[in-house]
Write an enzyme that holds these catalytic residues in place. Structure first.
Site, short mmCIF file in Angstrom:
data_model
loop_
_atom_site.label_atom_id
_atom_site.label_comp_id
_atom_site.label_asym_id
_atom_site.label_seq_id
_atom_site.Cartn_x
_atom_site.Cartn_y
_atom_site.Cartn_z
CD GLU A 60 -2.52 1.37 2.64
OE1 GLU A 60 -2.74 0.34 3.33
OE2 GLU A 60 -2.88 2.51 3.00
NE ARG A 64 -1.07 8.78 4.32
CZ ARG A 64 -1.01 8.08 5.43
NH1 ARG A 64 -0.07 8.35 6.31
NH2 ARG A 64 -1.87 7.12 5.67
CE LYS A 148 -6.48 2.43 6.97
NZ LYS A 148 -5.39 3.05 6.21
C1 3PG Z 1 -1.67 5.28 8.15
O1 3PG Z 1 -2.56 5.39 7.33
O2 3PG Z 1 -0.84 6.18 8.40
C2 3PG Z 1 -1.59 3.99 8.79
O3 3PG Z 1 -2.63 3.87 9.66
C3 3PG Z 1 -0.30 3.70 9.41
O4 3PG Z 1 -0.35 3.93 10.75
P1 3PG Z 1 0.91 3.54 11.60
O5 3PG Z 1 2.01 4.47 11.18
O6 3PG Z 1 0.46 3.76 13.02
O7 3PG Z 1 1.23 2.10 11.30
#
Ligand code: 3PG
Length: 228
Positions: A60, A64, A148
């Protein structure tokens, strides 16, 4: 498991289903879906190979950063053993851009009908993000049963998932947000958890220094986690 990021061994992974992937295919492939933030397309291919070497191929890449789509494109083009997916899909336009870049699945931090419709129109698996019963019901209304749970630890973690087993027993979740090597096993043991998501397989310092061997080790540990 011995891994060599320069020579991944896709033969150790089962063949992927032919044709488009379902959300179930994406969630069942490995216990962990890595949540990846990339700022440099040059990192995308070695990172994908390192994760595949550790037995993790559903990747994934979050939308961003301005480079995210180029990273998805590079993985889709150059690492056939991996499955490039797009995360942080928040609009139909995001979904179309992800598909055009070669993403084969999508993950969204929340759910809207526009994103759901776009996923269906594009023929791409979608894991919609939910954090409440109402959101689960909205996603179910539109035919989504693999979801999710985000942000998982902040929104109730394992206790919340256990509470959902009664009213939403048929739904399978991928809890993401605050998940790490130390708490993944507890979540994966729950019957309504198919896999977990998290960024811990791709630490920013390992990416910055190109420490692909460390990322392969983290992926190998993650792919060895037991599921309930
Ligand atoms: C996100 O979308 O940033 C994920 O939830 C990852 O979260 P994490 O950095 O706590 O694993």
């Amino acid at each position: 498991m011995a891994v060599n990021p320069l020579n991944p061994s896709p033969v150790s992974l089962a063949p992927l289903p032919a044709g488009p992937l379902s959300a179930r295919d994406v969630m069942r492939d490995a216990p962990v879906i890595p949540v990846i933030v990339l700022h440099d397309p040059a990192q995308a291919v070695p990172l994908a190979r390192a994760l595949v070497a550790g037995g993790i191929r559903m990747l994934e890449v979050t939308l961003r950063t301005p480079q995210a789509l180029a990273c998805i494109e590079a993985i889709a083009r150059e690492v056939p053993e991996a499955v490039a997916g797009a995360g942080t899909v928040r609009s139909a336009a995001d979904a179309r851009a992800a598909a055009a870049a070669g993403a084969r699945f999508m993950v969204s931090p929340g759910y809207t009908q526009a994103v759901g419709r776009a996923a269906r129109d594009l023929g791409l698996a979608l894991l919609p993000g939910v954090a409440t019963g109402s959101e689960i019901m909205a996603a179910q209304d539109d035919g989504f049963a693999e979801l999710k749970f985000f942000p998982a630890l902040q929104a109730g973690g394992a206790a919340m998932l256990k509470a959902w087993q009664g009213p939403f027993g048929e739904v399978r979740f991928c809890p993401t947000g605050g998940v790490h090597a130390g708490n993944a096993a507890e979540l994966l043991a729950l019957q309504n958890v198919a896999c977990v998501g998290g960024s811990w397989l791709t630490p920013a310092d390992a990416l910055a220094s190109g420490d692909w061997a460390r990322i392969s080790r983290l992926a190998a540990e993650a792919s060895a986690l037991a599921r309930g």
